[in-house]
Enzyme design. Sequence first.
Site, mmCIF file in Angstrom:
data_model
loop_
_atom_site.group_PDB
_atom_site.id
_atom_site.type_symbol
_atom_site.label_atom_id
_atom_site.label_comp_id
_atom_site.label_asym_id
_atom_site.label_seq_id
_atom_site.Cartn_x
_atom_site.Cartn_y
_atom_site.Cartn_z
ATOM 1 N N ASP A 229 0.848 -1.190 0.000
ATOM 2 C CA ASP A 229 0.000 0.000 0.000
ATOM 3 C C ASP A 229 0.880 1.235 0.000
ATOM 4 O OD1 ASP A 229 -2.357 1.830 0.891
ATOM 5 O OD2 ASP A 229 -3.251 -0.167 0.823
ATOM 6 N N HIS A 267 -3.515 5.571 3.934
ATOM 7 C CA HIS A 267 -4.344 4.430 3.580
ATOM 8 C C HIS A 267 -3.798 3.116 4.120
ATOM 9 C CE1 HIS A 267 -6.277 1.595 0.617
ATOM 10 N NE2 HIS A 267 -7.293 2.411 0.799
ATOM 11 N N SER A 473 -11.517 -1.219 0.095
ATOM 12 C CA SER A 473 -10.185 -1.103 0.700
ATOM 13 C C SER A 473 -10.165 -1.690 2.096
ATOM 14 C CB SER A 473 -9.767 0.366 0.782
ATOM 15 O OG SER A 473 -9.350 0.843 -0.467
#
Length: 685
Positions: A229, A267, A473
């Site tokens: 990520d 994220h 996600s």
Amino acid sequence: MYSIRYGGRDGQIIQLVEANDLVVVRTQSGKSLSDVKLSEASREAAASLLPVVAFPEADVVVYKVLEAKRAVVKTLRNTIRRLFKKEPAIRFAGRVLKDANTGVIYVYTENFFIKFKDEVSPEKCAAILKEHKLAIAEKLVFAPNSYFAKAPEGTGLDIFAIAETLILVPEVEYCHPELVQEKRYRALHPMQWHLINTKINGNVIEQNVQAEAAWKITRGQGTTIAVIDDGIDIDHLEFNLPGKIVAPRDTIRNTDDPRPRGFGDNHGTACAGVACAAGIGKASGVAPDARLMPIRSGGLGSMAEAKAFAWAADNGADVISCSWGPADGDWSNPNDPLHQTTFPLPDSARLAIDYALKNGRQGKGCIIVWAAGNGNERVDLDGYAAYAPIIAVAACNDRGKRSLYSDFGKAIWCAFPSNDVFAPNLEPTRPLTPGIWTTDRSGSRGYNSGMSNAENSIGDKEGNYTATFGGTSSACPGVAGVIALVLAANPELTVSQVKNLLKNSCDKIDTQGGGYDDQGHSAFYGYGRINALTAVQNAKATAEPIPEVNIAGKAHFNLASSVVLQEGKWTSDAHSNNRLLGLELKVEPASSGIGVQYRLFIQKQGATPFEKNGAFAGTTDARRKIIGFQITLLGAHANLYTVKYSAKVIGKSKIFSGSDGAVCGTSGLSGSAIAEVNIEVLKLS
């Protein structure tokens, strides 16, 4: 600093420090501070306290001093302690200790656990205790020569010095103060509805994946989840533990530092928390005891992207979680041109993914999980998530239905709970929760910048957790966590076996609107919402020796009462009107780990109900025609087998075939009658 020794004189030492912003309180009645009579000064002081954890076994509550200025928080705490000690309703107000490394809270009592060596006489034991001004509270039965002893009231933190003295006494084997440790590592934050039934804003949420129940079997010990990520905050409380982080990597800079760098680099931390946050603070991952391999990687098609998969495979990743991909169209705009745009999988990424699938886990292959996408569009447009060996994960919501934005299609393998959006023209019910509670980049730079009223709305007031994470996600690392639990229960499973096991470990949700086909697959949910408990139970069952099995039973024809299956084959005679009417199937040898389910399709009538394990499915009306059937294996071992079957029809040489729940023949209202059936069960390699 204070020390405690577990394991005797040469055992493990835990270093404890005083928590300047915490105070532990016990009232005389056992009631909370708000329910006891206090002086005006003490009542005013109590207004600056926030309860953070209760210890029912010690009848105490730990409170946090709410003071923005760190320099004066200890002074305020001491003032509160002095005031409370004068209150008749309060038995004591003491200091609180915490682990110097993890911050885990400990409450100390003035009691001790002491075990003397087995050969020491009871009289000598009592004499040593008396010499150190300790009274025997209880002679313990679970270990010889062991005692629960009390120091005089008011001894306070001197108990640690007493313990250090006693452990050096030759007759003493073990000795440590009674410390009550905060058990946050076992608990879930109240907002983590996706893991356990909980109540939020007065609403009972029961749309979870049974994670807490699965933890009674395994919490993911011995497995490693690679999260590819953006930056991941490896200094976060939930990850900064001995042995938690393995092989960290930034494949953009080719360094071992995957930490967030730029603004908005948030994220990855949230994804990692959903997968495997340790649960020692305010968030648990699905696999809290799994290790984390944090990999900060680059854009689509970059070399950094490809190197990330090779790094994960070469450094011991069991599961790879990828919550990213090509651009999604606007989920709310059906005319967005991105809804019709295909994004192929770059060769560099495909070969790197294949490398991980083949070479990871010492040849058994890394299991790769991918977020399906948030565009309310066909997942097959996305060359990443739709790549056949990958597990594509959709999002479902807190009401057990599809999240409106979630991508859909044949490639969806399963669903996991996530947030949802409110669109009254599509779904009149508002979401019951703000989203998924998980780890956030620490401090003010994450999704939650932190504020006094943040708790339970957007996160915690310190800014270390967010309550609003979502999308596929969030769903993707949730399934990665389930797979870590599965591999902890049975590390020998291959990639294909894990996929099949997940297929048989899902709960069918939204059965009215899900559009499940004859094979139990929904374009919205795949095979359903993953059930972590079922998955772990199935994994444990498959760890046992797997026997060879066969399908046995009878086939019923219109001109013969029944024909026994021989070598996997039923055949009617050559008569032009001899046709199949029904099946009675069972697994031999009988096993609790494997069963069979089947149904038949009757011309002009449709499907019969599913029957299983020897029951009759079909029709007794000899005028009817069976034009199709389907067979599915059931049970914990089902993912380790495949069942194949074929049929011939009257007057035709064409052979119809199917496997693992696919229809053989036709499921329509018309077709040719079946006259011959062949069934074979194969063990997967």
